[in-house]
Scaffold this motif. Sequence first.
Motif, PDB file in Angstrom:
ATOM      1  N   LEU A 153       0.820  -1.203   0.000  1.00  0.00           N
ATOM      2  CA  LEU A 153       0.000   0.000   0.000  1.00  0.00           C
ATOM      3  C   LEU A 153       0.858   1.258   0.000  1.00  0.00           C
ATOM      4  CD1 LEU A 153      -2.669  -0.906   2.720  1.00  0.00           C
ATOM      5  CD2 LEU A 153      -3.013  -0.829   0.233  1.00  0.00           C
ATOM      6  N   PRO A 154       0.357   2.338  -0.606  1.00  0.00           N
ATOM      7  CA  PRO A 154       1.040   3.630  -0.478  1.00  0.00           C
ATOM      8  C   PRO A 154       1.098   4.030   1.001  1.00  0.00           C
ATOM      9  CG  PRO A 154      -0.625   3.712  -2.197  1.00  0.00           C
ATOM     10  CD  PRO A 154      -0.811   2.401  -1.473  1.00  0.00           C
ATOM     11  N   ASP A 155       2.030   4.903   1.340  1.00  0.00           N
ATOM     12  CA  ASP A 155       2.295   5.268   2.732  1.00  0.00           C
ATOM     13  C   ASP A 155       1.042   5.743   3.471  1.00  0.00           C
ATOM     14  OD1 ASP A 155       4.190   5.688   4.935  1.00  0.00           O
ATOM     15  OD2 ASP A 155       3.691   7.807   4.630  1.00  0.00           O
ATOM     16  N   LEU A 156       0.282   6.668   2.906  1.00  0.00           N
ATOM     17  CA  LEU A 156      -0.890   7.197   3.588  1.00  0.00           C
ATOM     18  C   LEU A 156      -1.908   6.090   3.869  1.00  0.00           C
ATOM     19  CD1 LEU A 156      -2.635   9.467   4.721  1.00  0.00           C
ATOM     20  CD2 LEU A 156      -3.448   9.892   2.383  1.00  0.00           C
ATOM     21  N   GLU A 157      -2.149   5.255   2.887  1.00  0.00           N
ATOM     22  CA  GLU A 157      -3.114   4.169   3.060  1.00  0.00           C
ATOM     23  C   GLU A 157      -2.644   3.178   4.120  1.00  0.00           C
ATOM     24  OE1 GLU A 157      -3.960   2.584  -0.810  1.00  0.00           O
ATOM     25  OE2 GLU A 157      -4.806   4.484  -1.485  1.00  0.00           O
ATOM     26  N   ARG A 158      -1.357   2.837   4.083  1.00  0.00           N
ATOM     27  CA  ARG A 158      -0.807   1.897   5.073  1.00  0.00           C
ATOM     28  C   ARG A 158      -0.944   2.476   6.485  1.00  0.00           C
ATOM     29  NH1 ARG A 158       3.516   0.686   2.706  1.00  0.00           N
ATOM     30  NH2 ARG A 158       4.690   2.523   3.313  1.00  0.00           N
ATOM     31  N   ARG A 159      -0.583   3.738   6.649  1.00  0.00           N
ATOM     32  CA  ARG A 159      -0.667   4.367   7.968  1.00  0.00           C
ATOM     33  C   ARG A 159      -2.108   4.421   8.467  1.00  0.00           C
ATOM     34  NH1 ARG A 159       2.441   9.818   7.251  1.00  0.00           N
ATOM     35  NH2 ARG A 159       1.923  10.062   9.444  1.00  0.00           N
ATOM     36  N   LYS A 216     -10.532   6.042  15.625  1.00  0.00           N
ATOM     37  CA  LYS A 216     -11.661   6.368  14.759  1.00  0.00           C
ATOM     38  C   LYS A 216     -11.156   7.191  13.571  1.00  0.00           C
ATOM     39  CE  LYS A 216     -15.185   6.460  18.376  1.00  0.00           C
ATOM     40  NZ  LYS A 216     -14.572   5.511  19.215  1.00  0.00           N
ATOM     41  N   GLN A 217     -11.931   7.219  12.496  1.00  0.00           N
ATOM     42  CA  GLN A 217     -11.530   7.938  11.294  1.00  0.00           C
ATOM     43  C   GLN A 217     -11.232   9.411  11.579  1.00  0.00           C
ATOM     44  OE1 GLN A 217     -14.487   7.315   8.276  1.00  0.00           O
ATOM     45  NE2 GLN A 217     -14.054   5.123   8.137  1.00  0.00           N
ATOM     46  N   HIS A 273     -11.965  12.214   3.918  1.00  0.00           N
ATOM     47  CA  HIS A 273     -10.818  11.766   3.113  1.00  0.00           C
ATOM     48  C   HIS A 273     -10.263  10.444   3.650  1.00  0.00           C
ATOM     49  CE1 HIS A 273      -7.589  12.168   0.241  1.00  0.00           C
ATOM     50  NE2 HIS A 273      -6.717  11.903   1.210  1.00  0.00           N
ATOM     51  N   ILE A 274     -10.157  10.346   4.972  1.00  0.00           N
ATOM     52  CA  ILE A 274      -9.661   9.111   5.582  1.00  0.00           C
ATOM     53  C   ILE A 274     -10.603   7.956   5.273  1.00  0.00           C
ATOM     54  CG2 ILE A 274      -9.173   7.943   7.778  1.00  0.00           C
ATOM     55  CD1 ILE A 274      -6.972   9.902   6.803  1.00  0.00           C
ATOM     56  N   SER A 275     -11.901   8.200   5.282  1.00  0.00           N
ATOM     57  CA  SER A 275     -12.867   7.170   4.926  1.00  0.00           C
ATOM     58  C   SER A 275     -12.603   6.654   3.517  1.00  0.00           C
ATOM     59  CB  SER A 275     -14.289   7.725   5.023  1.00  0.00           C
ATOM     60  OG  SER A 275     -15.227   6.775   4.582  1.00  0.00           O
ATOM     61  N   ARG A 288     -11.293   2.914   2.437  1.00  0.00           N
ATOM     62  CA  ARG A 288     -12.081   2.118   1.491  1.00  0.00           C
ATOM     63  C   ARG A 288     -11.211   1.662   0.326  1.00  0.00           C
ATOM     64  NH1 ARG A 288     -15.718   5.628  -0.755  1.00  0.00           N
ATOM     65  NH2 ARG A 288     -16.555   5.977   1.313  1.00  0.00           N
ATOM     66  N   ARG A 289     -10.396   2.578  -0.197  1.00  0.00           N
ATOM     67  CA  ARG A 289      -9.513   2.246  -1.317  1.00  0.00           C
ATOM     68  C   ARG A 289      -8.477   1.200  -0.902  1.00  0.00           C
ATOM     69  NH1 ARG A 289      -8.186   7.318  -2.826  1.00  0.00           N
ATOM     70  NH2 ARG A 289      -6.505   7.396  -1.317  1.00  0.00           N
ATOM     71  N   ALA A 290      -7.887   1.374   0.263  1.00  0.00           N
ATOM     72  CA  ALA A 290      -6.854   0.444   0.748  1.00  0.00           C
ATOM     73  C   ALA A 290      -7.433  -0.954   0.950  1.00  0.00           C
ATOM     74  CB  ALA A 290      -6.257   0.956   2.051  1.00  0.00           C
ATOM     75  N   LEU A 291      -8.597  -1.045   1.582  1.00  0.00           N
ATOM     76  CA  LEU A 291      -9.208  -2.351   1.827  1.00  0.00           C
ATOM     77  C   LEU A 291      -9.624  -3.024   0.529  1.00  0.00           C
ATOM     78  CD1 LEU A 291     -11.298  -1.521   5.010  1.00  0.00           C
ATOM     79  CD2 LEU A 291      -9.103  -2.707   4.873  1.00  0.00           C
ATOM     80  N   SER A 292     -10.079  -2.236  -0.417  1.00  0.00           N
ATOM     81  CA  SER A 292     -10.440  -2.779  -1.724  1.00  0.00           C
ATOM     82  C   SER A 292      -9.215  -3.367  -2.422  1.00  0.00           C
ATOM     83  CB  SER A 292     -11.074  -1.687  -2.579  1.00  0.00           C
ATOM     84  OG  SER A 292     -11.353  -2.163  -3.865  1.00  0.00           O
TER      85      SER A 292
END
Length: 86
Positions: A37-43, A54-55, A68-70, A74-78
């Motif tokens: 995952l990209p850094d932001l998504e991984r973090r 929480k988000q 944005h975090i939501s 969602r993108r990372a889990l997908s």
Amino acid sequence: EPVGADGTTSFGALLPAPAGEVELEDRMMLPELLERLPDLERRAVLLRFFGDYKQQEIGAMLGYSQIHISRVLRRALSQMREQLSA
């Protein structure tokens, strides 16, 4: 209870895993999936699911809105689901 023609298989081994339970193989893939995952998504994923934040709290920590975090989560889990099913 042993079952089967040879009597060495347990009845429990023949039952499917309960719905929602994570398979051992999937858990073993988790570090590799997170690494991709990209850094932001991984973090965000680590903070949400391992830090239990929480988000809104994650957004404040990382400097983004809750919305944005939501989307990031969602993108990372997908992406992780797609990689598991490939």
